[in-house]
Design an enzyme around this catalytic site. Structure first.
Site, mmCIF file in Angstrom:
data_model
loop_
_atom_site.group_PDB
_atom_site.id
_atom_site.type_symbol
_atom_site.label_atom_id
_atom_site.label_comp_id
_atom_site.label_asym_id
_atom_site.label_seq_id
_atom_site.Cartn_x
_atom_site.Cartn_y
_atom_site.Cartn_z
ATOM 1 N N ASN A 157 0.807 -1.228 0.000
ATOM 2 C CA ASN A 157 0.000 0.000 0.000
ATOM 3 C C ASN A 157 0.840 1.278 0.000
ATOM 4 O OD1 ASN A 157 0.659 -0.691 2.697
ATOM 5 N ND2 ASN A 157 -0.899 0.704 3.444
ATOM 6 N N GLU A 468 7.416 0.308 15.971
ATOM 7 C CA GLU A 468 8.459 0.860 15.106
ATOM 8 C C GLU A 468 8.633 2.327 15.469
ATOM 9 O OE1 GLU A 468 6.739 -0.236 11.194
ATOM 10 O OE2 GLU A 468 8.345 -1.718 11.106
HETATM 11 P P1 NAD Z 1 0.058 -9.467 3.037
HETATM 12 O O1 NAD Z 1 0.071 -9.955 4.437
HETATM 13 O O2 NAD Z 1 -0.696 -10.258 2.023
HETATM 14 O O3 NAD Z 1 1.530 -9.327 2.461
HETATM 15 C C1 NAD Z 1 2.505 -8.540 3.093
HETATM 16 C C2 NAD Z 1 3.876 -9.061 2.720
HETATM 17 O O4 NAD Z 1 4.031 -10.350 3.289
HETATM 18 C C3 NAD Z 1 4.099 -9.225 1.214
HETATM 19 O O5 NAD Z 1 5.419 -8.893 0.897
HETATM 20 C C4 NAD Z 1 3.863 -10.706 1.012
HETATM 21 O O6 NAD Z 1 4.495 -11.242 -0.121
HETATM 22 C C5 NAD Z 1 4.443 -11.270 2.296
HETATM 23 N N1 NAD Z 1 3.982 -12.618 2.654
HETATM 24 C C6 NAD Z 1 2.803 -13.204 2.372
HETATM 25 N N2 NAD Z 1 2.802 -14.469 2.834
HETATM 26 C C7 NAD Z 1 3.984 -14.682 3.437
HETATM 27 C C8 NAD Z 1 4.576 -15.786 4.091
HETATM 28 N N3 NAD Z 1 3.976 -16.975 4.194
HETATM 29 N N4 NAD Z 1 5.809 -15.635 4.616
HETATM 30 C C9 NAD Z 1 6.460 -14.460 4.519
HETATM 31 N N5 NAD Z 1 5.968 -13.379 3.872
HETATM 32 C C10 NAD Z 1 4.738 -13.488 3.337
HETATM 33 O O7 NAD Z 1 -0.470 -7.962 3.106
HETATM 34 P P2 NAD Z 1 -0.756 -6.981 1.900
HETATM 35 O O8 NAD Z 1 -2.027 -7.400 1.229
HETATM 36 O O9 NAD Z 1 0.475 -6.818 1.096
HETATM 37 O O10 NAD Z 1 -0.979 -5.597 2.675
HETATM 38 C C11 NAD Z 1 -2.208 -5.192 3.190
HETATM 39 C C12 NAD Z 1 -2.261 -5.414 4.695
HETATM 40 O O11 NAD Z 1 -1.163 -4.763 5.321
HETATM 41 C C13 NAD Z 1 -3.502 -4.810 5.323
HETATM 42 O O12 NAD Z 1 -4.016 -5.727 6.248
HETATM 43 C C14 NAD Z 1 -2.977 -3.584 6.044
HETATM 44 O O13 NAD Z 1 -3.729 -3.159 7.141
HETATM 45 C C15 NAD Z 1 -1.623 -4.049 6.461
HETATM 46 N N6 NAD Z 1 -0.753 -2.909 6.758
HETATM 47 C C16 NAD Z 1 -0.416 -2.655 8.056
HETATM 48 C C17 NAD Z 1 0.379 -1.557 8.379
HETATM 49 C C18 NAD Z 1 0.780 -1.254 9.796
HETATM 50 O O14 NAD Z 1 1.703 -0.463 9.976
HETATM 51 N N7 NAD Z 1 0.153 -1.829 10.794
HETATM 52 C C19 NAD Z 1 0.838 -0.724 7.351
HETATM 53 C C20 NAD Z 1 0.468 -1.009 6.038
HETATM 54 C C21 NAD Z 1 -0.323 -2.107 5.744
#
Ligand code: NAD
Length: 487
Positions: A157, A468
């Protein structure tokens, strides 16, 4: 540097050079503004991750022994180079993610540069404690030592913004890094590798591997010698990572999803609230973990707010990300658009919810296959409905009236999440009560998304573990050792 105008073959950045994936497996990279494939990225496997790990290992502990001044100087050079390449990076980010170019230019890329500049300075001020054991002729001092090789995994995002929010403190603290950006938005991470070389970052200090979560990401979290994982992404993925990493006793920082309340009292500064609420609802197509997706409004101003808010939402222009007057660009991917639309469809069938505006896909001339969606406002009559309980992560908010403090506090806290909360009021007693009782890692009062990089950032409940930002990040990326000397 290379331009991003034609088809791009992204490569892994390992030991300072750009490499194809060993398996020769590639994934299409899609432009969300028109649905077209415009490049390929590696789907790296265990062997690629092992190569990245070995490169990182070969630079440690040398990098951690590099003087703070030298580390700081290199990080500042990376920040400068990001700024002097602002246009290139902003265009690349907007094309990869679908966000308005203007947003990438004013927020994403400047913030990525700030992350490096901030931690370049912070590391020169990072100090540890000493404790004199008076009466026992002993002195304790605490060392904060770099961990070794650490893993950083980020979402789509705010691609470069969140990627660098992890990498900058990790390398500032003396660690060597294996990092993976989201496979959906890899391009600025790829460009970052070139910048790091130009800034003089020694080979192997930062290694960037591209690929899917369940292949590349999984190989990073399973690696026995990658000793800490800093992860930002979805709550489900966070739970999976914790399950794998915990038995290996890895250090874990998990920044996860949110379902943040935006609480509006009648005594607030109305215009400031309205302007910020438009932003906190729909900035970045509503794809910011901190967006206030549940709006609660005091009953006495509910109808006024509802009319004014909807009138303002209808003025927002959904358009191609590169057009100057676009407020809302494309959603990041086809599956994500489908997912968000399924939530809207479920609201249509839910007797607790009414769509007040938006809700439909937008077809833009010449970009008919892009992933555009109208900003959507849904009126709900209970907090206990799907729309208010599950993270949608798109341009969709709910609104609902409340009658008193107790009622809204209870609803605000009544979700599995606890990332951020926003409160609009000029009542001091109420402010103090809410800031104490809201279950969230971050509370904004009469503002939204105002960030001071020294402050702790993170969530409670299913929104994550750890913090963080500022010295919190430097503490995460170091191991604490107490030394006691008797004299
Ligand atoms: P996601 O969890 O699908 O993916 C995030 C990252 O994790 C990607 O790089 C993905 O390839 C990796 N990933 C997926 N499966 C994995 C595994 N088994 N092992 C290791 N890595 C793996 O999330 P997304 O769809 O990319 O992002 C959206 C989500 O992120 C939303 O839920 C949003 O709220 C959250 N988010 C949180 C914050 C925060 O600071 N709390 C900030 C931004 C986004």
């Amino acid at each position: 540097m290379a331009t991003t105008s034609k088809s791009i073959l992204i490569k892994n950045y390992i030991n300072g050079s750009f490499q194809n994936p060993t398996s020769n497996q590639w994934i299409d990279n899609i432009n969300p503004s028109n649905g077209e494939v415009y490049g390929q990225i590696p789907n790296s496997n265990k062997i690629d991750v092992e190569q990245a790990y070995l490169a990182a290992k070969s630079s440690f502990p040398k990098w951690s022994q590099t003087s703070l001044e030298q580390r700081s100087k290199i990080l500042l050079a990376i920040a400068d180079l990001l700024e002097s390449n602002l246009d290139l990076f902003a265009k690349a980010e907007s094309k990869d993610n679908g966000k308005p170019l203007e947003l990438a230019k004013t927020i994403d890329i400047p913030r990525a540069a700030s992350n490096f500049r901030f931690f370049a300075n912070a590391i020169t001020q990072f100090a540890s404690e000493s404790h004199e054991s008076v009466g026992h002729s002993a002195i304790n001092y605490t060392l904060r030592q770099a961990i070794g090789v650490v893993g950083c995994i980020s979402p789509w995002n705010l691609p470069l913004y969140l990627f660098t929010w992890k990498i900058a403190p990790a390398i500032a603290a003396g660690n060597c890094v294996v990092a993976k950006p989201s496979e959906v938005t890899p391009i600025t991470a790829y460009l970052l590798g070139k910048i790091c070389n130009d800034a003089g970052l020694p080979k192997g200090v930062l290694n960037i591997v591209h690929g899917l979560g369940n292949t590349t990401g999984q190989a990073i979290i399973e690696h026995p010698n990658i000793k800490a994982i800093s992860f930002t992404g979805g709550t489900k993925t966070g739970a999976h990572i914790a399950k794998i990493a915990a038995p290996m006793f890895k250090k874990l920082s998990l920044e996860l999803g949110g379902k943040n309340p935006n609480i509006i009292f009648a005594d607030c500064d109305y215009e400031a609230m309205l302007n910020s609420t438009i932003r906190s609802s729909f900035a970045n197509q509503g794809q910011i973990c901190l967006c206030g997706s549940r709006i609660f409004v005091e009953a006495s101003i509910y109808n006024t707010f509802k009319n004014d808010f909807i009138a303002r939402v209808k003025q927002l222009k959904v358009g191609h990300p590169s057009e100057k007057d676009t407020n809302i660009g494309a959603l990041v991917s086809k599956p994500h658009l489908k997912n968000v639309m399924q939530y809207i469809d479920s609201a249509k069938k839910d007797h607790n919810a009414t769509i007040l505006c938006g809700g439909k896909q937008v077809v833009i001339k010449n970009y008919e296959n892009g992933y555009y969606l109208e900003p959507t406002v849904i009126e709900v009559n209970t907090n206990q409905c799907k729309i208010n309980q599950e993270e949608i992560f798109g341009p969709v908010v709910s609104i609902m009236p409340f009658n008193n403090e107790d009622e809204v506090l209870q609803m605000a806290n009544d979700t599995p999440y606890g990332l951020s909360a926003t409160l609009w009021t000029n009542n001091l007693q109420r402010t103090m009560r809410f800031t104490n009782e809201l279950q969230a890692g971050i509370v904004w009062v009469n503002t939204w998304l105002m960030r001071d990089l020294r402050t702790p950032f993170g969530g409670v409940k299913h929104s994550g573990v750890g913090r963080e930002g500022g010295f919190e990040a430097l503490r995460f990326f170091t191991e604490t050792k107490n030394v006691c000397i008797k004299y």
